[in-house]
Design an enzyme around this catalytic site. Sequence first.
Site, PDB file in Angstrom:
ATOM      1  N   ASP A 149       0.685  -1.381   0.051  1.00  0.00           N
ATOM      2  CA  ASP A 149      -0.432   0.072   0.151  1.00  0.00           C
ATOM      3  C   ASP A 149       0.961   1.384  -0.091  1.00  0.00           C
ATOM      4  OD1 ASP A 149      -1.983   1.476   0.164  1.00  0.00           O
ATOM      5  OD2 ASP A 149      -2.941   0.360   1.766  1.00  0.00           O
ATOM      6  N   ASP A 154     -10.280   3.350  -3.370  1.00  0.00           N
ATOM      7  CA  ASP A 154     -10.834   2.119  -3.281  1.00  0.00           C
ATOM      8  C   ASP A 154     -12.701   1.730  -3.839  1.00  0.00           C
ATOM      9  OD1 ASP A 154      -8.963   1.333  -1.554  1.00  0.00           O
ATOM     10  OD2 ASP A 154      -9.734   1.598   0.710  1.00  0.00           O
TER      11      ASP A 154
HETATM   12  C1  GAL Z   1      -6.223   1.667   0.839  1.00  0.00           C
HETATM   13  C2  GAL Z   1      -6.289   0.385   0.183  1.00  0.00           C
HETATM   14  C3  GAL Z   1      -7.146  -0.596   1.133  1.00  0.00           C
HETATM   15  C4  GAL Z   1      -7.074  -1.294   1.844  1.00  0.00           C
HETATM   16  C5  GAL Z   1      -6.527  -0.551   2.931  1.00  0.00           C
HETATM   17  C6  GAL Z   1      -5.945  -1.001   4.291  1.00  0.00           C
HETATM   18  O1  GAL Z   1      -5.068   2.021   1.139  1.00  0.00           O
HETATM   19  O2  GAL Z   1      -6.115   0.992  -1.240  1.00  0.00           O
HETATM   20  O3  GAL Z   1      -7.252  -1.808  -0.271  1.00  0.00           O
HETATM   21  O4  GAL Z   1      -5.765  -2.349   1.422  1.00  0.00           O
HETATM   22  O5  GAL Z   1      -5.879   0.695   2.895  1.00  0.00           O
HETATM   23  O6  GAL Z   1      -5.746   0.261   5.630  1.00  0.00           O
END
Ligand code: GAL
Length: 401
Positions: free
Chosen positions: A148, A203
């Site tokens: 991430d 997301d």
């Molecule tokens: C976001 C990511 C999500 C999930 C989340 C976890 O940045 O896009 O898919 O992984 O973090 O904190």
Amino acid sequence: MKIQINIFFCLLFLNSFSQKYRDLAITPPMGWNTWNTFETSIDEKLIKETADIMVSSGMKDAGYTYIVLDDGWMTMERDKNGDLVPDPKKFPSGMKALIDYVHSKGLKFGLYNCAGIKTCAGYPGTRGYEYQDARFYAGLEIDFLKYDWCNTEGITAKEAYTTMSDALKKAGRPIVFSLCEWGDNQPWNWAEPVGNLWRISGDIYPCYDCEFKHDTWSSWGFFKIAEMHKNIRQFSGPDHWNDFDMMEVGNGMTFEEDKSHFALWCMLASPLIAGNDFRNMSKETLSILTNKELLSINQDTLGIQGFKYREEEELSIWFKPLQNGNWAVSFFNKSNKEIKIDFDWKKHHVIDDINNLETSFNTIKYDIRDVWQHKDLKSTKESFKAVLASHDVITLILKRK
Ligand code: GAL
């Protein structure tokens, strides 16, 4: 002579070394990820039950392979050696035992971390620990790493992801590398040698085409994500996929919307990572996720991302070239009303200029297979007529005669 032989063996070694990390995702990866439903509320019972159902429900037979633990699998601090610590309350039998269990079912296992100092949920990130964490993952024998982009002030994406990619290779275990920097740094321009898939958006949210606003960011309905970037399909292909995010099929949308979401992800050759709770999955959800004819579109070995051919009123028509000169076509009703379709093939000439493929229905005739109804229809000699409910989809495979 001796030098020549040494050079030969050296080249052979280097070739097999790099080969080991190639072709890990020759078709879009398929699996399940904890985040969309469970966020950080995960534990070994959930993962084991999910793995069991992946096998018993037919998901595994349909091609779903990876079980991926997203954010929240660690404790808040590294140990005294600087190693990450799987949360012993959530995983009392230990992470290795859980991974062995998942492997014993013939499935593969993935973990999550972040290029920043902390993950998005505040757990220890990998920045400064890339090689150590890669060794840790290789020791656990994971098969997939989602990486991430929170808390990354002062670093550049290309460098940070390249460092982790190198670290994974150095650790010696082939691991599918999934970049998740939300498309902010145009990974499609540089990530092909770095990883196997890259997120292209923020997301997903379980709605058709809404924007769901959080305080400083938004999450997006699936149609919004599909149409967010206009010119990136040429960058996606075998082993390096545009990733349209984990699926929301079975997470509260209508049956028609779930079908459309799944059809769109298949047309886009997106990775298919389910994000629903398998333990109370409805028959309808399972039938969508395991529709083998739809999956054959997603997994087609040409690996070409489909494209929007045209939008008439709110009828959105998408095409995807398939092997053997076949095509997939999907009709999406984006409106709130029923739409009557009367599609006269002969009037259409479909061109994929990126892959130099085209078809003119005037000269070429195709047999038509409806892959939602599992029915052969009349050929493209006759107009295609149908009534499409609001937010529903029709997907056809056109088979070259
Ligand atoms: C976001 C990511 C999500 C999930 C989340 C976890 O940045 O896009 O898919 O992984 O973090 O904190």
